[in-house]
Enzyme design. Structure first.
Site, PDB file in Angstrom:
ATOM      1  N   ASP A 175       0.848  -1.199   0.000  1.00  0.00           N
ATOM      2  CA  ASP A 175       0.000   0.000   0.000  1.00  0.00           C
ATOM      3  C   ASP A 175       0.878   1.240   0.000  1.00  0.00           C
ATOM      4  O   ASP A 175       2.017   1.198   0.422  1.00  0.00           O
ATOM      5  CB  ASP A 175      -0.902   0.009   1.241  1.00  0.00           C
ATOM      6  CG  ASP A 175      -1.884   1.146   1.180  1.00  0.00           C
ATOM      7  OD1 ASP A 175      -1.625   2.163   1.825  1.00  0.00           O
ATOM      8  OD2 ASP A 175      -2.884   1.028   0.487  1.00  0.00           O
ATOM      9  N   TYR A 221      -6.921  -7.191   4.956  1.00  0.00           N
ATOM     10  CA  TYR A 221      -6.430  -7.910   3.787  1.00  0.00           C
ATOM     11  C   TYR A 221      -7.540  -8.790   3.226  1.00  0.00           C
ATOM     12  O   TYR A 221      -8.488  -9.168   3.939  1.00  0.00           O
ATOM     13  CB  TYR A 221      -5.233  -8.797   4.146  1.00  0.00           C
ATOM     14  CG  TYR A 221      -3.931  -8.052   4.346  1.00  0.00           C
ATOM     15  CD1 TYR A 221      -3.007  -7.931   3.316  1.00  0.00           C
ATOM     16  CD2 TYR A 221      -3.612  -7.485   5.575  1.00  0.00           C
ATOM     17  CE1 TYR A 221      -1.809  -7.255   3.495  1.00  0.00           C
ATOM     18  CE2 TYR A 221      -2.415  -6.803   5.768  1.00  0.00           C
ATOM     19  CZ  TYR A 221      -1.525  -6.695   4.715  1.00  0.00           C
ATOM     20  OH  TYR A 221      -0.344  -6.027   4.888  1.00  0.00           O
TER      21      TYR A 221
END
Length: 853
Positions: free
Chosen positions: A102, A145
């Protein structure tokens, strides 16, 4: 990252090794064609598919291996967001990484320009302003996730793993989710990574949620997405968590191995392939609580971008994973190795003899609590656990069973458990046995020098937070009795927190009131889907308390702003009716002497109410306008109320709403020294400039505003004076009759008393036209040269062109000082006569008294 949009403006570091890059930066800064843009620190949401790249992080040592960051930096450079020198040195951009997969970038909001230079599989989807001290890694309190896999992974080990026609049954899916739910809470995951030992404190991780979604078809094969949210994860932890559940569902071992894997014994756990793992979301809950509602910064949540995120995944992520899985069969090949190595990778199932031994031990009463003394009903069980927990700390884990009843499907169990939780935590708050201050994460509980008492307090504080979350969820319950019990319990918690605060506050205006808890309650009461009118009528009892009423109104304002922004200001009838029902129950006292009923005994100010702008149905607008004049507007005062008066001005100016009396009298009385120090100062003067823009205002009224501002300027800081002085000059330009305030010939040379009456509320009676702007003349001797220069403009005839005050509205003291420090100082010219001799003339002073003869 701190930089500018479209063109480079940032100064290179003093120790920059690249002379050419530094020269290029200076060239851009001095180029008159380059427009300057303000610097901002922002968080950037990046979505990408890493297929075809060598990871995420940039590798400057081997530029031939292309990464996602390489593409992003090149796009920033080509879009004009950063200089070439910054592209070579990431530190100059204050570059921060939040996780392995990310990115949080700090650039200006030019998403279209950046995306224009990015490949289709990399997209910048969002950009939000953050605080100057924001750190994407340190402010992150959790991550979510997801893992995409073929559902055949959950088939029994006897079924063909290559069978693409396999479909996951609802019973199997329910079992899978039940197994995933066992991970919730804090466990020792040392067996789920290769980096931690059994006694390593950092191996303990906290999982908030884990589940498998409904299956769906992709290219005639069935897939499903597993999501997991936790505070933090270790290497391979998620892949092993999924691998262990798959092994249990397939029948290679029983579910008892899951609890065994959290112990100190070494357990070899299979690890699923990494193909389907994706980082879905990064959570900044604490940051949002602290800064998200301050009116300046944005909430770091991406609800508006959810559609774009989902579309990107459907177009670039899922097809890539599915295609790779169908071609390379990574999951199928892994399941083959799982079958072949089941005896070595997984603990053996217990034998019949071991099971019999356990049964005998249980029957002989070896356990601490036998069936004989165990409670038989839910009431006895809850009472038993509650009393044990409050009597002895060693039974602290009993709280889990009490909290479990809050999620029961039976209303009576939920209500009884709610009352028990209220008793437990109110007593713990009174005993001061809950941790006070910034709460450490549970995974850090075994780290540091925490005493036994501190560990207990931290543990119970986390359980208290869990309880509050469950009670907030129960406000949305179908049963009104459950809603009511949850609401009453939460308000008891609010009262207890007020007496025994859990946070150490460093700002006085909110005292020790648990405003975040009240805000959460209000957000659930203002439901978007359910009619809460009955619960609101019950909540009215608490609204009679003055401090509760104040913070409820503040929470309503925040909730409306949040919900309307999320729904793009669309009409939400249920939500708006709930808002209206809640606001109509509010009875604001007119005098401070009437305020005697408090949930938490403290000083408060009944005048600090904030009005909220709503988009409502026409019938509701009529109801509001009826009560606007008498119930709402009289409660507003101070600089903040000017923001609300903006709406009233629009009604008067554009919609012929002329029944509100003395609008400019109200505006005149808002001018006091506090306007120079509120954070809405820029907005204040912007709106005041609009209100006084008409050239048809009577001269006595404009003169009153000019004189009052002039008098206030005597105690204003330099940043405010640089707004005030051009503002006053602009008013005089619009109304030439006010020039008499500057040029007033006086028959007497002696000073006389100023006829202006500062204490007069009525601008028509303050005698401003009889006075003069001697205050501005006084400011011509101000210590700050910019202020003195601005004050001297009244010494000459004012130009017809008004001054633009927009550039100084946001000027801060720091920026003013920086501007002075960076200003170039020219040489000071000196004028003198050259000496041609020691005594130039006998008639001079020295010549008279001295002689060389």
């Amino acid at each position: 990252m701190t930089d500018e949009s479209d063109k480079v403006l940032k100064r290179p570091a003093e120790d920059s090794p690249g002379a050419e890059a530094e020269h290029e930066d200076k060239k851009l800064k001095t180029d008159p064609e380059v427009k300057k843009y303000s610097k901002k620190k922002v968080a950037l949401l990046l979505a990408y598919s890493g297929k075809g790249y060598y990871g995420m992080q940039r590798n400057t040592a081997h530029p031939q291996f292309r990464t996602i960051e390489d593409e992003l930096v090149d796009a920033l450079l080509r879009a004009g967001c950063i200089p070439e020198g910054h592209a070579q040195s990431m530190k100059k951009m204050s570059f921060q990484r939040c996780a392995r997969t990310d990115k949080l970038w700090m650039i200006e909001n030019i998403l279209d320009s950046i995306n224009m230079h990015l490949p289709p599989q990399i997209r910048v989807l969002g950009c939000k302003t953050v605080t100057g001290g924001f750190n994407s890694k340190n402010n992150c309190v959790g991550r979510t996730y997801s893992y995409l896999l073929p559902t055949v992974a959950f088939s029994h080990m006897d079924i063909d793993q290559n069978d693409t026609s396999f479909r996951l049954s609802s019973e199997t899916l329910e079992r899978v989710n039940r197994l995933f739910s066992l991970y919730k809470g804090t466990h020792n995951f040392h067996n789920f990574t290769s980096q931690k030992g059994a006694k390593d404190p950092s191996a303990k991780r906290y999982i908030l949620q884990m589940s498998c979604g409904e299956p769906f078809l992709q290219q005639n094969s069935e897939f499903a997405v597993i999501t997991v949210r936790g505070q933090s994860f270790m290497m391979h932890q998620i892949r092993k968590m999924i691998g262990l559940v798959i092994a249990v569902v397939k029948g290679y071992t029983d579910e008892g191995v899951m609890e065994k894997s959290w112990g100190e014994e070494k357990v070899d756990i299979p690890k699923v392939p990494g193909l389907g793992l994706m980082l879905e979301k990064v959570h900044f809950d604490q940051y949002n609580k602290r800064f998200g509602g301050d009116g300046i910064h944005e909430m770091l949540e991406w609800s508006k971008e959810e559609e774009a995120i989902a579309a990107f995944k459907e177009k670039h992520i899922y097809p890539s994973i599915v295609e790779t899985e169908l071609n390379e069969k990574s999951m199928v090949n892994w399941m083959t190795t799982l079958k072949d190595g089941a005896k070595t990778h997984l603990p053996c199932l217990p034998t019949a003899r071991e099971k019999k031994k356990k049964t005998i031990m249980a029957a002989s009463g070896s356990s601490n609590v036998t069936e004989e003394n165990a409670p038989s009903s839910y009431k006895k069980s809850i009472i038993y656990k509650t009393n044990r927990l409050l009597d002895n700390r060693k039974h602290a884990n009993d709280i889990f069973e009490v909290l479990e009843y809050l999620q029961s499907e039976k209303d009576k169990e939920v209500i009884f458990s709610t009352n028990a939780c209220s008793k437990i935590f109110c007593e713990l708050l009174e005993r001061r046995e809950l941790f006070v201050g910034k709460l450490p994460q549970e995974e850090d509980l075994t780290q540091g020098d925490h005493s036994a008492d501190e560990k207990y307090q931290i543990f119970m504080r986390h359980r208290y937070n869990n309880c509050v979350e469950l009670l907030l969820e129960n406000i949305d319950h179908e049963s009104f009795q459950v809603k009511e019990s949850a609401l009453c319990a939460l308000m008891k918690f609010a009262a207890a927190e007020g007496k025994h605060p859990l946070e150490i506050l460093d700002f006085r205006e909110h005292y020790n009131f648990p405003r975040y808890l009240i805000q959460a309650v209000v957000e659930h009461i203002l439901s978007e889907t359910a009619d809460m009118s009955l619960l609101i009528s019950r909540f009215q009892e608490f609204m009679e308390m003055d401090d509760v009423r104040y913070y409820v109104m503040s929470a309503v304002r925040y909730s409306i702003s949040k919900i309307m922004a999320k729904n793009k200001k669309a009409v939400i009838p249920v939500f708006q009716n709930n808002v209206f029902n809640l606001l109509t129950t509010i009875n604001v006292p007119k005098q401070a002497s009437e305020m005697t009923n408090f949930l938490v005994q403290q000083k408060t100010n009944h005048e600090d109410w904030k009005a909220t702008k709503l988009k409502l149905p026409g019938s509701m607008y009529k109801k509001i306008l009826v009560s606007l004049h008498e119930s709402i507007l009289p409660q507003m005062s101070g600089a903040i109320s000017l923001l609300a008066l903006n709406g009233l001005f629009v009604l008067i100016h554009e919609h012929n709403f002329r029944d509100y009396p003395d609008f400019y009298k109200k505006l005149y009385n808002l001018l006091d020294p506090s306007i120079f120090h509120v954070k809405y100062r820029a907005r204040f003067f912007h709106l005041a400039n609009i209100f006084l823009s008409s050239t048809h205002l009577p001269v006595y009224l404009v003169a009153a505003f000019v004189k009052r501002l002039s008098r206030l300027s005597l105690s204003a800081p330099p940043t405010a004076l640089l707004i005030l002085l051009p503002f006053i000059c602009n008013l005089i330009r619009r109304h030439p009759s006010c020039r008499t305030l500057i040029h007033r010939p006086s028959a007497a040379d002696e000073p006389r008393e100023d006829p202006y009456v500062m204490e007069e509320d009525d601008p028509g009676q303050c005698r401003a036209l009889e006075s003069s702007l001697w205050e501005i003349q006084t400011l011509q001797k101000h210590y700050h040269p910019d202020v003195a220069k601005a004050a001297m403009k009244i010494n000459v005839p004012l130009s017809e062109q008004e001054e633009d005050i927009s550039e100084v509205l946001e000027l801060s003291t720091f920026e003013l000082m920086e501007r002075e420090l960076k200003a170039k100082k020219d040489g000071i010219p000196l004028e003198f006569d050259l000496a041609t001799g020691l005594l130039s003339s006998s008639k001079g002073v020295l010549g008279v008294h001295f002689s060389l003869e």
